[in-house]
Design a protein around this motif. Structure first.
Motif, PDB file in Angstrom:
ATOM      1  N   ALA A  43      51.577 -59.359  77.145  1.00 32.30           N
ATOM      2  CA  ALA A  43      51.337 -59.994  78.447  1.00 32.30           C
ATOM      3  C   ALA A  43      52.447 -59.662  79.435  1.00 32.30           C
ATOM      4  CB  ALA A  43      51.201 -61.501  78.271  1.00 32.30           C
ATOM      5  N   ARG A  44      53.673 -59.511  78.954  1.00 30.99           N
ATOM      6  CA  ARG A  44      54.795 -59.152  79.835  1.00 30.99           C
ATOM      7  C   ARG A  44      54.570 -57.796  80.506  1.00 30.99           C
ATOM      8  NH1 ARG A  44      58.056 -61.767  75.888  1.00 30.99           N
ATOM      9  NH2 ARG A  44      58.404 -59.817  74.789  1.00 30.99           N
ATOM     10  N   LYS A  45      53.796 -56.926  79.874  1.00 33.02           N
ATOM     11  CA  LYS A  45      53.505 -55.611  80.444  1.00 33.02           C
ATOM     12  C   LYS A  45      52.439 -55.700  81.538  1.00 33.02           C
ATOM     13  CE  LYS A  45      54.613 -53.126  76.216  1.00 33.02           C
ATOM     14  NZ  LYS A  45      55.639 -52.202  76.651  1.00 33.02           N
ATOM     15  N   GLY A  46      51.702 -56.821  81.573  1.00 30.88           N
ATOM     16  CA  GLY A  46      50.672 -57.025  82.592  1.00 30.88           C
ATOM     17  C   GLY A  46      49.310 -57.247  81.954  1.00 30.88           C
ATOM     18  N   LYS A  72      52.551 -62.472  73.800  1.00 26.84           N
ATOM     19  CA  LYS A  72      53.576 -62.583  74.850  1.00 26.84           C
ATOM     20  C   LYS A  72      54.204 -61.226  75.155  1.00 26.84           C
ATOM     21  CE  LYS A  72      54.651 -67.411  74.062  1.00 26.84           C
ATOM     22  NZ  LYS A  72      55.615 -68.389  73.597  1.00 26.84           N
ATOM     23  N   GLN A  73      54.441 -60.443  74.112  1.00 28.14           N
ATOM     24  CA  GLN A  73      55.013 -59.111  74.288  1.00 28.14           C
ATOM     25  C   GLN A  73      54.085 -58.244  75.148  1.00 28.14           C
ATOM     26  OE1 GLN A  73      55.379 -56.996  70.592  1.00 28.14           O
ATOM     27  NE2 GLN A  73      55.936 -55.080  71.578  1.00 28.14           N
ATOM     28  N   ASP A 100      48.382 -49.264  76.290  1.00 29.25           N
ATOM     29  CA  ASP A 100      48.891 -49.553  77.627  1.00 29.25           C
ATOM     30  C   ASP A 100      48.114 -48.738  78.647  1.00 29.25           C
ATOM     31  OD1 ASP A 100      49.947 -46.954  77.598  1.00 29.25           O
ATOM     32  OD2 ASP A 100      52.020 -47.619  77.335  1.00 29.25           O
ATOM     33  N   SER A 159      46.616 -67.721  73.553  1.00 24.17           N
ATOM     34  CA  SER A 159      47.785 -66.850  73.385  1.00 24.17           C
ATOM     35  C   SER A 159      48.288 -66.940  71.944  1.00 24.17           C
ATOM     36  CB  SER A 159      48.880 -67.235  74.379  1.00 24.17           C
ATOM     37  OG  SER A 159      49.241 -68.592  74.208  1.00 24.17           O
ATOM     38  N   ARG A 162      51.638 -61.103  68.946  1.00 23.55           N
ATOM     39  CA  ARG A 162      52.210 -60.156  69.899  1.00 23.55           C
ATOM     40  C   ARG A 162      51.729 -60.403  71.337  1.00 23.55           C
ATOM     41  NH1 ARG A 162      53.591 -54.656  67.542  1.00 23.55           N
ATOM     42  NH2 ARG A 162      54.813 -55.262  65.737  1.00 23.55           N
TER      43      ARG A 162
END
Length: 114
Positions: free
Chosen positions: A60-63, A57-58, A30, A51, A55
């Protein structure tokens, strides 16, 4: 391969299409450089294409620009040789192979963080 080499390169999750089409070990971090995941692939670009990573989507949600993919180019066979020569061969014969490999990745994560 007795020691892991330095990272060959890095891209953000948004730039993943620029990953090389070669085998390697990848590290997902991160923006604070906290290690989130380690994996290996026969082809880094294919592994992260679209995609399809389990993992994606997990992360990508963080940016898309906050997740960093670092990698070491190495063949999977070299990685396996290193693992068995360095770790598995030193374990008791009663240790199941799958647990040995999971233990290796846990040890590797600790060494990266510490």
């Amino acid at each position: 391969m007795t020691n892991f080499p330095i990272f060959s390169g890095q891209f953000t999750l948004r730039q993943r299409h620029q990953l090389p089409d070669q085998a390697g070990i990848y590290f997902v971090l991160d923006e604070r450089e906290q290690l989130l995941y380690i994996g290996q692939a026969k082809n880094l670009r294919d592994r992260w294409a679209g995609s399809t990573h389990h993992r994606y989507k997990q992360f990508a949600r963080k940016g898309l620009d906050k997740i960093i993919l670092r990698y070491i180019l190495t063949s999977v066979s070299e990685l396996d040789k290193w693992f068995f020569r360095t770790c598995y061969a030193k374990l008791p014969q009663t240790t199941p192979k799958i647990f040995a490999k999971q233990g290796f990745w846990a040890l590797f994560r600790v060494n990266l963080d510490g």
